[in-house]
Design a protein around this motif. Structure first.
Motif, mmCIF file in Angstrom:
data_model
loop_
_atom_site.group_PDB
_atom_site.id
_atom_site.type_symbol
_atom_site.label_atom_id
_atom_site.label_comp_id
_atom_site.label_asym_id
_atom_site.label_seq_id
_atom_site.Cartn_x
_atom_site.Cartn_y
_atom_site.Cartn_z
ATOM 1 N N VAL A 198 52.626 50.496 133.481
ATOM 2 C CA VAL A 198 52.734 50.531 134.947
ATOM 3 C C VAL A 198 52.886 51.958 135.488
ATOM 4 O O VAL A 198 52.489 52.239 136.616
ATOM 5 N N GLN A 199 53.414 52.858 134.660
ATOM 6 C CA GLN A 199 53.559 54.255 135.095
ATOM 7 C C GLN A 199 52.197 54.866 135.430
ATOM 8 O O GLN A 199 52.106 55.848 136.142
ATOM 9 N N LYS A 200 51.117 54.257 134.884
ATOM 10 C CA LYS A 200 49.773 54.806 135.118
ATOM 11 C C LYS A 200 49.016 54.064 136.214
ATOM 12 O O LYS A 200 47.824 54.275 136.397
ATOM 13 N N MET A 201 49.738 53.188 136.919
ATOM 14 C CA MET A 201 49.044 52.359 137.911
ATOM 15 C C MET A 201 48.314 53.184 138.974
ATOM 16 O O MET A 201 47.215 52.852 139.376
ATOM 17 N N LYS A 202 48.919 54.301 139.395
ATOM 18 C CA LYS A 202 48.275 55.130 140.425
ATOM 19 C C LYS A 202 46.914 55.632 139.968
ATOM 20 O O LYS A 202 45.962 55.612 140.734
ATOM 21 N N ILE A 203 46.853 56.090 138.711
ATOM 22 C CA ILE A 203 45.569 56.654 138.273
ATOM 23 C C ILE A 203 44.623 55.566 137.755
ATOM 24 O O ILE A 203 43.441 55.802 137.605
ATOM 25 N N GLN A 204 45.162 54.356 137.507
ATOM 26 C CA GLN A 204 44.282 53.302 136.978
ATOM 27 C C GLN A 204 43.842 52.310 138.056
ATOM 28 O O GLN A 204 43.474 51.190 137.746
ATOM 29 N N GLY A 205 43.915 52.713 139.301
ATOM 30 C CA GLY A 205 43.415 51.809 140.336
ATOM 31 C C GLY A 205 44.229 51.801 141.610
ATOM 32 O O GLY A 205 43.734 51.412 142.652
ATOM 33 N N ASP A 206 45.475 52.210 141.539
ATOM 34 C CA ASP A 206 46.343 52.314 142.721
ATOM 35 C C ASP A 206 46.093 51.203 143.760
ATOM 36 O O ASP A 206 45.471 51.439 144.786
ATOM 37 N N PRO A 207 46.593 49.996 143.513
ATOM 38 C CA PRO A 207 46.223 48.854 144.361
ATOM 39 C C PRO A 207 46.839 48.895 145.756
ATOM 40 O O PRO A 207 47.856 49.539 145.986
ATOM 41 N N ASP A 208 46.195 48.165 146.691
ATOM 42 C CA ASP A 208 46.760 47.970 148.036
ATOM 43 C C ASP A 208 47.913 46.966 147.965
ATOM 44 O O ASP A 208 48.851 47.022 148.746
ATOM 45 N N ASP A 221 63.678 40.877 142.894
ATOM 46 C CA ASP A 221 63.470 42.024 143.782
ATOM 47 C C ASP A 221 63.418 43.353 143.031
ATOM 48 O O ASP A 221 62.682 44.255 143.406
ATOM 49 N N GLU A 222 64.237 43.457 141.958
ATOM 50 C CA GLU A 222 64.245 44.765 141.261
ATOM 51 C C GLU A 222 62.886 45.068 140.606
ATOM 52 O O GLU A 222 62.492 46.219 140.509
ATOM 53 N N HIS A 223 62.153 44.013 140.192
ATOM 54 C CA HIS A 223 60.810 44.247 139.645
ATOM 55 C C HIS A 223 59.888 44.747 140.753
ATOM 56 O O HIS A 223 59.095 45.664 140.552
ATOM 57 N N ALA A 224 60.016 44.121 141.912
ATOM 58 C CA ALA A 224 59.178 44.512 143.057
ATOM 59 C C ALA A 224 59.436 45.979 143.391
ATOM 60 O O ALA A 224 58.507 46.758 143.623
ATOM 61 N N PHE A 225 60.711 46.349 143.380
ATOM 62 C CA PHE A 225 61.104 47.720 143.709
ATOM 63 C C PHE A 225 60.543 48.701 142.672
ATOM 64 O O PHE A 225 59.952 49.720 143.001
ATOM 65 N N GLU A 226 60.718 48.346 141.398
ATOM 66 C CA GLU A 226 60.248 49.224 140.321
ATOM 67 C C GLU A 226 58.730 49.407 140.380
ATOM 68 O O GLU A 226 58.220 50.530 140.322
ATOM 69 N N LEU A 227 57.990 48.304 140.509
ATOM 70 C CA LEU A 227 56.534 48.397 140.535
ATOM 71 C C LEU A 227 56.038 49.156 141.767
ATOM 72 O O LEU A 227 55.078 49.910 141.687
ATOM 73 N N GLY A 228 56.728 48.940 142.885
ATOM 74 C CA GLY A 228 56.360 49.643 144.119
ATOM 75 C C GLY A 228 56.388 51.156 143.947
ATOM 76 O O GLY A 228 55.567 51.873 144.521
ATOM 77 N N ARG A 229 57.311 51.619 143.124
ATOM 78 C CA ARG A 229 57.444 53.076 142.916
ATOM 79 C C ARG A 229 56.237 53.665 142.186
ATOM 80 O O ARG A 229 55.994 54.855 142.256
ATOM 81 N N TYR A 230 55.507 52.816 141.452
ATOM 82 C CA TYR A 230 54.373 53.340 140.666
ATOM 83 C C TYR A 230 53.049 53.278 141.419
ATOM 84 O O TYR A 230 51.996 53.457 140.839
ATOM 85 N N SER A 231 53.115 52.955 142.715
ATOM 86 C CA SER A 231 51.872 52.973 143.486
ATOM 87 C C SER A 231 52.119 53.864 144.700
ATOM 88 O O SER A 231 53.258 54.164 145.011
#
Length: 276
Positions: A198-208, A221-231
């Motif tokens: 997930v740390q590479k989400m920005k460079i692997q597609g950076d979803p809307d 919620d903590e998963h949502a928060f964590e994943l949100g940080r990687y986009s």
């Protein structure tokens, strides 16, 4: 008759005692009016709700109690290529015919319903459900025309993070929703349900959008928060996993749900642009 894996089955008469090892297909059999014939289900068969007190539970989808199934003297066992393992199918074939479904698209789904209509002699009912699904799909396609396409990552698991990828029913439904799955045509992730960094989400597609499915993993919620940080700017939405991954009659409700989801995403978008 031939199932969706191409296995030929012969039945003298329409099977009377059914064991279903697929939650969505248990619901479909019920909707086809076959409640009386269903003798065994899995602990994940949660629809219709009363089945868990009226039917024998024979285990899960990956581990089953073979003796329990044998004792039910089924005429047919219904499995699915994705939900159940080859070992289960082979072992249970010693008891009676095992009908395996294999579903990637709505066409495959309608074929399954048609097959069940023939198998269990409920052709009229099965045609009714196929018509309902086709109508709901047509109606939804008219609705979605107005919407812009957006990119999405659809998470099904945490620790490790896993997503729905290529050749999955989930991906097929995302496409119908005009949601482009960043992990679907990604040569780095050829698997159907890849583990992703997930740390590479920005460079692997950076979803809307980041979708967190209500099943099989209970996202918080903590998963949502964590994943949100990687986009950069993704909106994280908790979605109903049954609507995106259940085959069968559930699709009629799913199209209705997708409309509401689209409206909700639109509202999030507005809210977001007001915040900035």
């Amino acid at each position: 008759m031939i199932d969706q894996l191409g296995t030929q089955h012969t039945f003298e008469t329409s099977p009377k005692r059914i064991v279903s090892l697929v939650p969505s297909q248990t619901e479909l059999l019920y909707d086809l009016g076959l409640e009386e014939r269903i003798v065994g289900i899995t602990k994940f068969c949660v629809h219709p709700f009363h089945f868990k007190s009226t039917k024998t539970i024979v285990g899960g989808t990956k581990q089953v109690k073979v003796d329990k199934i044998k004792a039910l003297q089924p005429d047919i066992i219904i499995c699915n290529k994705e939900e159940n393992t080859l070992e289960i199918v082979e072992e249970l074939s010693q008891i009676c015919p095992v009908w395996v479904t294999d579903i990637y698209t709505i066409e495959d789904n309608n074929k399954m319903i048609e097959d069940f209509g023939k198998l269990f002699n409920v052709r009229t009912e099965s045609q009714k459900w196929i018509d309902k699904i086709n109508f709901a799909k047509q109606d939804f396609q008219n609705f979605i025309k107005e919407y812009e396409s957006q990119s999405v990552a659809y998470f099904i698991w945490a620790k490790p993070y896993m997503v729905a990828g290529n050749n999955t029913f989930i991906n097929h439904l995302l496409e119908l929703n005009k949601l482009e799955n960043i992990y679907a045509n990604n040569e780095k992730y050829p698997d159907r349900y890849p583990e992703v960094i997930v740390q590479k989400m920005k460079i692997q597609g950076d979803p809307d959008l980041i979708f967190l499915s209500s099943e099989p993993y209970p996202f918080k919620d903590e998963h949502a928060f964590e994943l949100g940080r990687y986009s950069h700017h993704a909106k994280t939405v908790f979605v109903d996993g049954e609507m995106f991954s259940w085959y069968g009659s559930r699709l009629v409700k799913a199209f209705d749900y997708f409309k509401k989801l689209r409206v909700r995403i639109g509202e999030l978008h507005l809210q977001h642009s007001h915040d900035h």
